[in-house]
Design a protein around this motif. Structure first.
Motif: not given
Length: 840
Positions: A605, A640, A643-646, A648, A651, A666, A669, A674, A676
């Motif tokens: 994303m 944002a 948003a469902d960051y899970s 991705y 990012i 964030l 996440w 994640g 970033l």
């Protein structure tokens, strides 16, 4: 007194007529006889030019209508945009010339061949290329094209007959169809019946990413040399098919501006451009001044813009024996807007563009012999330039990455630069060729300048952008085989159906595309963190760090199905994939070694929207979509919070301010694993929110207290800017972010003066600027000292996640093929970086 009152009433009425967008044909065009069988723009569109913004389809349909009615015009589609809109070119000249147009073209092009230096020019027509609105939200150009094309198709009289007998006009009504259409839709949607001139009205505040750019949010006026897009590739093919004497590029600038035409600032002309070019530019400018004087429009020249970067429309012709002319019109940015010069109406902006388009034609007619002679002498003089230059050519090699070399050679061939194959993976570009100046500017490194201010970048050395090994050759050259066609590359399976695993190297440009296909198919893959040698069908082969291993067992496909897929994907990505029948190496680590990290499907994303650089975001989108064949979710920062960051695994935060972006979700996440990726100013957001532990370096500035004259403010402030230069970095090739890179030094493109200290964690800065990093371009001594030894790439983190930070743009303008690899590595291997190698 009565007569004065009547006159004032008429003037007042005419002003209202223009401000209300109601103008007639003679407001734009000379009051001459026009062929009544040819429809005017108003008759075709159903409204007068300037009342509405023309959409691209309307523009093209009208050009086709003119061509169908006039024996002066032929029309062709020369390319299609990313949104599949046609780019059309009209060839406009007298019917007599049309009947012999191919011979005229061949004879004209022969002027660029020194072997044809005796070609007589007495009866040869001049050739001009008139192009409009390469920035879509600078629409007065393309709307003016409606009127100019009508004038050339329908105008009657001795002057226009003389013009068309002695000039061939290549007419490109819109350089940027996608951007123009985006902008026209915006302003037409927000136009009121009672026009609003208030600059605060929504009509004059386009939604992000605005209409300036093309589909992928690139500035096409920076792509003439780089050729990242179909619009530019088609346009350059047209250019070299004809090699015009004059090329015009109609733009707009701020609403409070007047009208600019070249020449620009004298000290900012590329030193490879002959003085005669500027002399002719000055001569042409006299025609513009005379024409604008007649209609009373304010104008200026010599005080703005420059002719340095050869990648713009107004400078590319200067390296090719022609004269590039930039026009900049103060913009209404809609239908009518207040300005310091009074109300700026859309018809008024169109009128100035029409006027200077016609004055260009007049200049070409009157200066025909001078322009043709200059073009002839430009190419005849190449031999003398070659003699004076100690550098006789440039040799480069593709190394292990044949795709990068192919794309570089494709660009050279598109610019008609001769390339010779010297041996396996080795090529030579001699300077003793007609395209001497263009070849020189593509390869040379420049670090000294007459002026310290630049309208655009100060360096574009292209083999550095492609991360190719290359060198200057100063002795006699022995030429190999001329490369006459684009190089073909391929990929295949080496070996039969694999019993144990398929293995491929990461150094090839399209390796990320291949890995993405594998992971999207649900196959498991690993990446090697150690170099090893394995047995393959015809012997043994060494594989370096970043090698991708796809085991046969426990996959969703059978061995036979996997073989067929691998064969298909190898061909699509131009990569050789090797069949390995045993996990036991002849040297190094077993294929099942725990040092080989598991890879996960990349669900990516990227933040977009207000506050985000649309240029930087577009370059990332373009890379992932068109080259790596990856899907990319573009999430508006305003959305944002919901948003469902899970969803991705990665990012990306392009350069931007992100002031209103909440860190909480964030941060969680990232902590959950994640990756970033932060670019440039986005690093400030990560730094503020403690996702990376890094400090900036302050550059030293001139602290002299000596009094300075007022007129030096701009120059003194501007000389500290890094508008775009190339610097050397030192790499830690063992870090996953550097997998697939062959040399431990790599060129990086930098804009701006934000520098970062090395991380306190000695493993967390895998790319740093060398102690003397300048390769090409302008930078002050103070900034160079501050930049030396700072971090170019560094890694932070939270929990089990990573925050990869790039101080520079790895994807600049779509031609930095070398540093593209860094983004791909962050996407696919970021999660494999050890937590111990992050700065927290």
């Amino acid at each position: 007194m009565k007569h004065i009152s009547i006159l004032l009433f008429i003037i007042h009425f005419l002003v209202l007529y223009v401000n209300g967008q109601k103008v007639d044909l003679n407001y734009y065009l000379p009051d001459i006889t026009y062929d009544s069988s040819i429809p005017t723009p108003e008759e075709f569109l159903g409204y007068q030019v300037g009342e509405w913004h023309v959409s691209h389809d309307q523009l093209v349909y009208y050009m086709k209508e003119l061509a169908s009615h006039s024996d002066r015009i032929t029309i062709e589609t020369y390319a299609r945009t990313h949104e599949n809109r046609p780019l059309v070119l009209l060839t406009i000249t007298s019917p007599k010339n049309q009947s012999n147009i191919d011979e005229i073209r061949k004879t004209h092009v022969s002027l660029s061949d020194p072997k044809e230096s005796g070609q007589p020019i007495v009866n040869m027509p001049a050739v001009i290329y008139q192009g409009f609105s390469i920035h879509g939200n600078e629409p007065s150009g393309s709307n003016a094209a409606l009127m100019v094309a009508y004038y050339l198709a329908a105008g009657q009289g001795d002057y226009i007959n003389d013009l068309l007998d002695n000039v061939v006009i290549l007419f490109d009504p819109c350089y940027n169809p996608d951007g123009l259409n985006r902008f026209a839709s915006w302003v037409n949607t927000h136009k009121a019946k009672n026009l609003i001139a208030d600059p605060s009205d929504r009509e004059y505040s386009e939604a992000w990413p605005r209409g300036r750019t093309n589909h992928y949010w690139f500035d096409l006026n920076r792509d003439w040399l780089l050729l990242a897009h179909p619009e530019s590739k088609g346009r350059i093919a047209n250019f070299h098919k004809w090699k015009p004497n004059i090329l015009t590029d109609h733009h707009e600038m701020g609403t409070n501006s007047t009208f600019f035409f070249q020449p620009g600032i004298e000290t900012r002309v590329n030193p490879n451009t002959p003085q005669k070019n500027q002399d002719l530019t000055e001569s042409i400018a006299e025609f513009h001044a005379e024409a604008l004087d007649e209609i009373g429009s304010l104008y200026y020249s010599r005080e703005s813009f420059d002719d340095y970067f050869y990648g713009k429309g107004s400078t590319y012709p200067d390296a090719n024996g022609g004269i590039g002319i930039l026009f900049e019109q103060g913009s209404s940015r809609g239908h009518v807007q207040e300005s310091i010069n009074g109300l700026v109406t859309f018809p008024f902006t169109i009128r100035n563009q029409v006027t200077t388009a016609l004055s260009t034609q007049k200049a070409a007619l009157n200066l025909r012999a001078d322009l043709l002679s200059y073009q002839q002498e430009f190419y005849k003089g190449v031999k003398e330039l070659v003699k004076k230059n100690p550098v006789k050519g440039y040799e480069f090699s593709s190394g292990k990455d044949k795709a990068k070399a192919k794309h570089f050679i494709d660009i050279l061939l598109a610019h008609q630069i001769k390339v010779y194959e010297q041996g396996p993976d080795s090529y030579l570009v001699p300077l003793d060729q007609t395209q001497y100046r263009l070849a020189k500017t593509i390869f040379e490194k420049v670090t000294t300048f007459e002026d310290s201010l630049f309208y655009d970048v100060s360096a574009w050395t292209m083999p550095e952008a492609f991360d190719l090994d290359y060198q200057e050759i100063q002795g006699n050259l022995k030429l190999g085989n001329l490369v006459s066609e684009p190089i073909e590359i391929d990929g295949r399976i080496i070996g039969d159906v694999a019993k144990y695993a398929y293995v491929f190297e990461w150094n090839e440009y399209y390796a990320p595309k291949l890995l993405n296909k594998i992971l999207n198919a649900g196959l498991r893959a690993k990446v090697s963190s150690e170099a090893s040698t394995y047995n393959i069908s015809n012997g043994t082969k060494s594989f370096g760090l970043g090698t991708i291993v796809v085991p046969i067992q426990n996959q969703e496909l059978t061995a036979s199905e996997m073989h067929n897929k691998m064969k298909e994907w190898a061909a699509e990505t131009y990569i050789n994939i090797y069949s390995v029948n045993s996990g036991k190496p002849s040297k190094g680590f077993d294929l099942g070694s725990p040092s080989n990290n598991n890879l996960i499907k990349a669900n990516v994303m990227m933040f977009v929207g207000d506050g985000v650089s649309s240029y930087d975001a577009g370059e990332i989108w373009h890379l992932l979509d068109t080259r790596y064949d990856m899907t990319l979710t573009k999430l508006d920062v305003n959305d944002a919070r919901s948003a469902d960051y899970s969803r991705y695994s990665v990012i990306i935060m392009p350069a931007g301010n992100y002031r209103d972006l909440s860190v909480d979700a964030l941060e969680r996440w990232v902590a959950n694993g994640g990756t970033l990726i932060c670019y440039k100013s986005a690093i400030d957001w990560a730094k503020r929110n403690k996702l990376v532990n890094i400090e900036t370096v302050s550059s030293e500035k001139d602290t002299s207290e000596e009094r300075q004259p007022y007129h030096m403010i701009s120059e003194n402030n501007g000389r500290n800017v890094i508008g775009g230069a190339i610097f050397n970095t030192k790499l830690d090739l063992s870090n996953p972010l550097m997998y697939g890179i062959e040399n431990d030094e790599m060129a990086s493109f930098k804009r701006g003066t934000t520098f970062y200290e090395l991380t306190k964690n000695v493993y967390a800065s895998p790319a740093i600027y060398t102690e003397d990093p300048l390769i090409s371009g302008y930078i002050t001594k103070e900034n160079l000292k501050a930049l030396s030894g700072t971090a170019a790439v560094f890694v932070g983190g939270k929990g089990s996640g990573k925050v990869v930070c790039f101080a520079d743009n790895t994807n600049f303008r779509g031609y930095w093929y070398g540093t593209n690899k860094l983004l791909a590595n962050a996407i696919f291997f970021g999660h494999t970086i050890s937590r111990s190698a992050t700065s927290r």
